[in-house]
Design an enzyme around this catalytic site. Structure first.
Site, PDB file in Angstrom:
ATOM      1  N   HIS A 121      12.987  -2.316  -2.362  1.00 44.81           N
ATOM      2  CA  HIS A 121      12.318  -2.413  -3.659  1.00 44.81           C
ATOM      3  C   HIS A 121      13.163  -3.298  -4.573  1.00 44.81           C
ATOM      4  CE1 HIS A 121       9.759  -1.215  -6.980  1.00 44.81           C
ATOM      5  NE2 HIS A 121      10.866  -1.113  -7.707  1.00 44.81           N
TER       6      HIS A 121
ATOM      7  N   ARG B 176       0.846  -1.202   0.000  1.00 40.62           N
ATOM      8  CA  ARG B 176       0.000   0.000   0.000  1.00 40.62           C
ATOM      9  C   ARG B 176       0.873   1.240   0.000  1.00 40.62           C
ATOM     10  NH1 ARG B 176      -4.809  -2.300  -1.268  1.00 40.62           N
ATOM     11  NH2 ARG B 176      -5.126  -4.111   0.045  1.00 40.62           N
TER      12      ARG B 176
HETATM   13  C1  GRF Z   1      10.166  -8.222  -2.000  1.00 42.36           C
HETATM   14  O1  GRF Z   1      10.631  -8.543  -3.275  1.00 42.36           O
HETATM   15  C2  GRF Z   1      10.330  -6.755  -1.733  1.00 42.36           C
HETATM   16  O2  GRF Z   1      11.437  -6.192  -2.366  1.00 42.36           O
HETATM   17  C3  GRF Z   1       9.067  -6.174  -2.338  1.00 42.36           C
HETATM   18  O3  GRF Z   1       8.068  -7.113  -2.050  1.00 42.36           O
HETATM   19  C4  GRF Z   1       8.652  -8.403  -1.887  1.00 42.36           C
HETATM   20  C5  GRF Z   1       8.240  -8.882  -0.552  1.00 42.36           C
HETATM   21  O4  GRF Z   1       8.599 -10.206  -0.300  1.00 42.36           O
HETATM   22  N1  GRF Z   1       8.840  -4.852  -1.809  1.00 42.36           N
HETATM   23  P1  GRF Z   1       8.429 -10.820   1.150  1.00 42.36           P
HETATM   24  O5  GRF Z   1       6.972 -10.647   1.565  1.00 42.36           O
HETATM   25  O6  GRF Z   1       9.353 -10.095   2.077  1.00 42.36           O
HETATM   26  O7  GRF Z   1       8.781 -12.265   1.000  1.00 42.36           O
END
Ligand code: GRF
Length: 219
Positions: free
Chosen positions: A114, A96
């Protein structure tokens, strides 16, 4: 590690929670001077909430009320953060967008990870877009959160090579493995007082970071 008390983290998630788990391990094994004091998910069914509960963490579902009522989510989340006395908000797969007033109220105290080499590929489906553009390198970025999506001051980037034959899944898996290293690393810097926020910029070891630190994973 210094004798400071552990940095109290609030971790916001929406899904799988693998970054939360990596962070939790780093805290538990005292590789970083932090502790997960609160986990908030906007999705009650998020698998990451189960991980948090298995570990006995204070884990709360605050269901997303819709963009038009975002303030209600933010008020409840801010109240939970205040009650848990958290000092840093860690967005870990939180899907979000937080409002500008919420971000301003926590300026310099929100980090995000990210899965791209920002400023390249903000937004969704980064691995697919990297493959389509035939990029030779890819990675992930830990950055401070500001009012602009995926655009706050960058702190640390992981870099990997895109291999011939890579698929979206293979690339995503290799990038994710680097995320699990660099996110705890940055939070450790913050806990040690090495990483600071001054006048809208990230500072590391007393110097402004005009470019992020880069860590190569398959040089
Ligand atoms: C990760 O790739 C992060 O970079 C992105 O969302 C994904 C989350 O993965 N923002 P997780 O829920 O931590 O396994």
């Amino acid at each position: 590690m210094s004798a400071r008390s552990p940095l109290r983290l609030a971790v916001f998630i929406s899904g799988r929670g693998s970054n939360l788990a990596a962070l939790g391990h780093a805290c538990r094994e005292r590789r970083i001077g932090a502790e997960v004091a609160l986990v908030v998910s906007d999705r009650p069914e998020a698998p990451g909430l189960l991980i948090a509960r298995e570990w006995g963490l204070d884990a709360r579902a605050i269901p997303w009320p819709g963009a038009a009522r975002r303030a209600e989510f933010e008020q409840a989340a801010a109240a939970a953060m205040a009650a848990a006395d958290t000092q840093l908000l860690v967005l870990a797969g939180f899907m979000r967008i937080l409002s500008e007033p919420f971000v301003a109220a926590h300026a310099g105290a929100i980090l995000n990870i990210h899965p791209s080499l920002l400023p390249l590929y903000p937004g969704l489906h980064t691995h697919r877009r990297v493959l389509a553009a035939r990029e030779r390198e890819h990675g992930a970025t830990v950055h401070f959160v500001t009012g602009e999506l995926d655009n706050g001051p960058r702190v640390l980037q992981s870099k990997i090579r895109v291999r011939p034959g890579d698929t979206e899944a293979s690339l995503a898996a290799r990038v994710l493995a680097t995320e699990h290293v660099i996110y705890p690393r940055v939070i450790g810097w913050r806990a040690e007082g090495r990483l600071q926020w001054r006048a809208g910029a990230a500072w590391l070891d007393g110097a402004p970071l005009t470019e992020p630190v880069v860590e190569r994973f398959d040089a």
